[in-house]
Write a protein that holds these residues in place. Structure first.
Motif, PDB file in Angstrom:
ATOM      1  N   ALA A 288      46.125  59.925  29.446  1.00  0.00           N
ATOM      2  CA  ALA A 288      46.745  60.720  30.506  1.00  0.00           C
ATOM      3  C   ALA A 288      48.264  60.656  30.419  1.00  0.00           C
ATOM      4  O   ALA A 288      48.942  61.674  30.621  1.00  0.00           O
ATOM      5  CB  ALA A 288      46.269  60.230  31.868  1.00  0.00           C
ATOM      6  N   CYS A 289      48.798  59.488  30.107  1.00  0.00           N
ATOM      7  CA  CYS A 289      50.256  59.355  29.976  1.00  0.00           C
ATOM      8  C   CYS A 289      50.782  60.243  28.850  1.00  0.00           C
ATOM      9  O   CYS A 289      51.823  60.901  28.994  1.00  0.00           O
ATOM     10  CB  CYS A 289      50.631  57.900  29.717  1.00  0.00           C
ATOM     11  SG  CYS A 289      50.502  56.844  31.172  1.00  0.00           S
ATOM     12  N   ARG A 290      50.087  60.251  27.735  1.00  0.00           N
ATOM     13  CA  ARG A 290      50.527  61.110  26.622  1.00  0.00           C
ATOM     14  C   ARG A 290      50.419  62.577  27.009  1.00  0.00           C
ATOM     15  O   ARG A 290      51.306  63.381  26.690  1.00  0.00           O
ATOM     16  CB  ARG A 290      49.698  60.804  25.375  1.00  0.00           C
ATOM     17  CG  ARG A 290      49.976  59.428  24.788  1.00  0.00           C
ATOM     18  CD  ARG A 290      49.407  59.282  23.386  1.00  0.00           C
ATOM     19  NE  ARG A 290      47.959  59.227  23.365  1.00  0.00           N
ATOM     20  CZ  ARG A 290      47.254  58.127  23.516  1.00  0.00           C
ATOM     21  NH1 ARG A 290      47.867  56.969  23.750  1.00  0.00           N
ATOM     22  NH2 ARG A 290      45.941  58.142  23.456  1.00  0.00           N
ATOM     23  N   ASN A 291      49.340  62.936  27.705  1.00  0.00           N
ATOM     24  CA  ASN A 291      49.193  64.321  28.149  1.00  0.00           C
ATOM     25  C   ASN A 291      50.319  64.715  29.103  1.00  0.00           C
ATOM     26  O   ASN A 291      50.879  65.811  29.001  1.00  0.00           O
ATOM     27  CB  ASN A 291      47.843  64.516  28.842  1.00  0.00           C
ATOM     28  CG  ASN A 291      46.670  64.435  27.895  1.00  0.00           C
ATOM     29  OD1 ASN A 291      46.809  64.631  26.692  1.00  0.00           O
ATOM     30  ND2 ASN A 291      45.498  64.146  28.434  1.00  0.00           N
ATOM     31  N   LEU A 292      50.626  63.834  30.053  1.00  0.00           N
ATOM     32  CA  LEU A 292      51.667  64.134  31.031  1.00  0.00           C
ATOM     33  C   LEU A 292      53.036  64.278  30.371  1.00  0.00           C
ATOM     34  O   LEU A 292      53.843  65.122  30.776  1.00  0.00           O
ATOM     35  CB  LEU A 292      51.708  63.043  32.109  1.00  0.00           C
ATOM     36  CG  LEU A 292      50.489  63.009  33.045  1.00  0.00           C
ATOM     37  CD1 LEU A 292      50.462  61.701  33.841  1.00  0.00           C
ATOM     38  CD2 LEU A 292      50.492  64.201  33.982  1.00  0.00           C
ATOM     39  N   ALA A 293      53.294  63.469  29.354  1.00  0.00           N
ATOM     40  CA  ALA A 293      54.560  63.601  28.627  1.00  0.00           C
ATOM     41  C   ALA A 293      54.649  64.962  27.936  1.00  0.00           C
ATOM     42  O   ALA A 293      55.697  65.623  27.954  1.00  0.00           O
ATOM     43  CB  ALA A 293      54.696  62.479  27.601  1.00  0.00           C
ATOM     44  N   ARG A 294      53.562  65.381  27.327  1.00  0.00           N
ATOM     45  CA  ARG A 294      53.535  66.679  26.645  1.00  0.00           C
ATOM     46  C   ARG A 294      53.685  67.810  27.654  1.00  0.00           C
ATOM     47  O   ARG A 294      54.416  68.781  27.423  1.00  0.00           O
ATOM     48  CB  ARG A 294      52.224  66.832  25.880  1.00  0.00           C
ATOM     49  CG  ARG A 294      52.074  65.926  24.696  1.00  0.00           C
ATOM     50  CD  ARG A 294      52.823  66.470  23.477  1.00  0.00           C
ATOM     51  NE  ARG A 294      52.154  67.664  22.967  1.00  0.00           N
ATOM     52  CZ  ARG A 294      52.764  68.821  22.758  1.00  0.00           C
ATOM     53  NH1 ARG A 294      54.040  68.961  23.054  1.00  0.00           N
ATOM     54  NH2 ARG A 294      52.090  69.852  22.274  1.00  0.00           N
ATOM     55  N   THR A 306      57.352  62.300  36.493  1.00  0.00           N
ATOM     56  CA  THR A 306      57.272  61.318  37.572  1.00  0.00           C
ATOM     57  C   THR A 306      55.891  60.682  37.639  1.00  0.00           C
ATOM     58  O   THR A 306      55.751  59.462  37.802  1.00  0.00           O
ATOM     59  CB  THR A 306      57.591  61.995  38.913  1.00  0.00           C
ATOM     60  OG1 THR A 306      58.904  62.566  38.850  1.00  0.00           O
ATOM     61  CG2 THR A 306      57.511  60.999  40.057  1.00  0.00           C
ATOM     62  N   GLN A 307      54.881  61.510  37.497  1.00  0.00           N
ATOM     63  CA  GLN A 307      53.508  61.005  37.538  1.00  0.00           C
ATOM     64  C   GLN A 307      53.233  60.094  36.354  1.00  0.00           C
ATOM     65  O   GLN A 307      52.545  59.070  36.484  1.00  0.00           O
ATOM     66  CB  GLN A 307      52.531  62.179  37.527  1.00  0.00           C
ATOM     67  CG  GLN A 307      51.095  61.789  37.814  1.00  0.00           C
ATOM     68  CD  GLN A 307      50.246  63.005  38.114  1.00  0.00           C
ATOM     69  OE1 GLN A 307      50.678  63.923  38.811  1.00  0.00           O
ATOM     70  NE2 GLN A 307      49.043  63.030  37.581  1.00  0.00           N
ATOM     71  N   ARG A 308      53.787  60.435  35.214  1.00  0.00           N
ATOM     72  CA  ARG A 308      53.618  59.591  34.032  1.00  0.00           C
ATOM     73  C   ARG A 308      54.264  58.224  34.258  1.00  0.00           C
ATOM     74  O   ARG A 308      53.679  57.191  33.887  1.00  0.00           O
ATOM     75  CB  ARG A 308      54.239  60.274  32.815  1.00  0.00           C
ATOM     76  CG  ARG A 308      54.166  59.448  31.536  1.00  0.00           C
ATOM     77  CD  ARG A 308      54.675  60.252  30.350  1.00  0.00           C
ATOM     78  NE  ARG A 308      54.657  59.461  29.133  1.00  0.00           N
ATOM     79  CZ  ARG A 308      55.676  58.714  28.712  1.00  0.00           C
ATOM     80  NH1 ARG A 308      56.796  58.676  29.438  1.00  0.00           N
ATOM     81  NH2 ARG A 308      55.595  58.018  27.598  1.00  0.00           N
ATOM     82  N   GLU A 309      55.447  58.206  34.864  1.00  0.00           N
ATOM     83  CA  GLU A 309      56.121  56.935  35.117  1.00  0.00           C
ATOM     84  C   GLU A 309      55.283  56.050  36.033  1.00  0.00           C
ATOM     85  O   GLU A 309      55.156  54.848  35.803  1.00  0.00           O
ATOM     86  CB  GLU A 309      57.497  57.193  35.745  1.00  0.00           C
ATOM     87  CG  GLU A 309      58.515  57.806  34.803  1.00  0.00           C
ATOM     88  CD  GLU A 309      58.889  56.886  33.670  1.00  0.00           C
ATOM     89  OE1 GLU A 309      58.956  55.651  33.888  1.00  0.00           O
ATOM     90  OE2 GLU A 309      59.096  57.392  32.542  1.00  0.00           O
ATOM     91  N   SER A 310      54.698  56.636  37.066  1.00  0.00           N
ATOM     92  CA  SER A 310      53.889  55.836  37.990  1.00  0.00           C
ATOM     93  C   SER A 310      52.625  55.331  37.319  1.00  0.00           C
ATOM     94  O   SER A 310      52.144  54.230  37.625  1.00  0.00           O
ATOM     95  CB  SER A 310      53.540  56.664  39.229  1.00  0.00           C
ATOM     96  OG  SER A 310      52.701  57.761  38.890  1.00  0.00           O
ATOM     97  N   THR A 311      52.086  56.106  36.379  1.00  0.00           N
ATOM     98  CA  THR A 311      50.893  55.657  35.659  1.00  0.00           C
ATOM     99  C   THR A 311      51.240  54.549  34.677  1.00  0.00           C
ATOM    100  O   THR A 311      50.506  53.561  34.536  1.00  0.00           O
ATOM    101  CB  THR A 311      50.234  56.834  34.915  1.00  0.00           C
ATOM    102  OG1 THR A 311      49.999  57.898  35.831  1.00  0.00           O
ATOM    103  CG2 THR A 311      48.913  56.417  34.297  1.00  0.00           C
ATOM    104  N   LEU A 312      52.391  54.683  34.002  1.00  0.00           N
ATOM    105  CA  LEU A 312      52.832  53.626  33.095  1.00  0.00           C
ATOM    106  C   LEU A 312      53.081  52.321  33.843  1.00  0.00           C
ATOM    107  O   LEU A 312      52.866  51.235  33.300  1.00  0.00           O
ATOM    108  CB  LEU A 312      54.108  54.052  32.372  1.00  0.00           C
ATOM    109  CG  LEU A 312      53.966  55.036  31.214  1.00  0.00           C
ATOM    110  CD1 LEU A 312      55.331  55.474  30.712  1.00  0.00           C
ATOM    111  CD2 LEU A 312      53.162  54.425  30.078  1.00  0.00           C
TER     112      LEU A 312
END
Length: 346
Positions: A288-294, A306-312
């Motif tokens: 999911a983090c990789r998807n959100l970055a893309r 922002t969502q990726r940061e909270s997941t990381l």
């Protein structure tokens, strides 16, 4: 030199593997089957009885109807048969009930015999008779794919692999295959809002099991892989719609983690026996983090970043929702490496 030869050798192996996968696993409906047979799992001669093909799932009623009373008595104890199933749910059917029992050995035959007050040899005879009847019933089932727990995930991974191969030298033939397979997944498993209809393909009046986060995460990954082959607003919008459905269905707002199952994934009365719990799986969250970055890079929307940061941030969390953090820690390491300033040049 040698490095170029190694790269070409790896490309050849990958291409041959994908060609064989398409040849041996292709189905008339366009999907790929995850197995062409359902033979018993190979186990040592001292490990008795074996699984009766772990990807074949059964309802308690199916087994009861196939066996005599004495065979059922032993088999139900040895294999831990439950009305609600002995594994996470696969599907519920008005005809079959909870078809989510696997015929694993939960209680050794000797222990089962003792609990039933039977001679161990007699218990083994009844178990062998039960297995013979169940194998005969299994052989009559229509096609390996109708009850083999066929998930979206295997096909979504195949799309990503085919798309990656298409971007390699000499791999252009895989592009059409990736698009075709993804098109079948979209038509079979997605509704108009990007919500997955279910993980399992059944026919008739059987209700498909709700999708897991792994299904969602890999479907987003596959959609982005197709977008890489042929970028378009429509393909990006599709990836975003699947991500939105995942956020709605399987993201826990309190912890920020994606959960393995939604609350709706459980069937029957109460939650059945759970293997790993209804928890977030770190590998899913890493995807999911990789998807959100893309998505952030392609759409320009800061909400994804922002969502990726909270997941990381879950990598340093002690939340009970997270089993282990190794996959997320790897994503954090990649993030830090990407942010590291380049070394000074003289």
């Amino acid at each position: 030199g040698a490095e170029c030869l190694q790269a070409e050798s790896r490309r050849r192996i990958a291409a041959e593997t994908l060609d064989q996968m398409r040849k041996s696993r292709a189905r008339p409906d366009g999907r790929l089957g995850h197995a062409s047979t359902a033979f018993d799992t190979a186990r040592g001669p001292d490990q008795q009885p074996p699984f009766l093909a772990p990807w074949f799932t059964w309802s308690a009623q199916e087994i009861r109807d196939a066996l005599g009373k004495e065979e059922w008595q032993v088999a139900s104890v040895v294999h831990g048969i439950r009305e609600r199933g002995n594994m996470p749910p696969s599907a519920f059917s008005p005809a079959f009930g909870n078809r989510c029992n696997v015929l694993a050995t939960f209680v050794p035959p000797e222990a089962a015999a003792a609990s039933l007050g039977l001679d161990a040899g007699l218990a083994r005879e009844r178990l062998a008779s039960a297995h013979a009847k169940l194998r005969a019933l299994r052989a009559k089932r229509q096609g390996f794919f109708f009850d083999d727990r066929a998930t979206v995930t295997a096909n979504a991974l195949a799309v990503e692999a085919l798309a990656a191969a298409a971007r390699q030298p000499g791999g252009s033939r895989f592009a059409a295959q990736a698009r075709q397979l993804f098109g079948h997944l979209v038509s079979l498993f997605l509704d108009g809002q990007g919500k997955l209809k279910g993980s399992y393909a059944w026919q008739g009046d059987v209700v498909p099991a709700p999708a897991t986060h792994l299904d969602y995460a890999l479907m987003v990954q596959a959609a982005l892989a197709i977008h890489d082959l042929e970028p378009s607003p429509a393909s990006l919008a599709l990836a975003e719609s699947i991500e939105a459905a995942a956020d709605n269905d399987v993201r826990d707002s309190e912890s920020g983690a994606y959960l393995a199952y939604s609350d709706a994934a459980w069937t029957g009365v109460g939650k059945p026996w759970i293997v790993i719990g209804d928890a977030a799986t770190p590998a899913d969250n890493a995807v999911a983090c990789r998807n959100l970055a893309r998505l952030a890079a392609l759409s320009g929307k800061t909400a994804y970043a922002t969502q990726r940061e909270s997941t990381l941030a879950l990598a340093r969390s002690n939340s009970t929702q997270i089993l282990t953090a190794h996959a997320l820690i790897l994503e954090v390491a990649r993030e830090l490496a990407a942010r590291r300033p380049p070394p000074p040049t003289n």
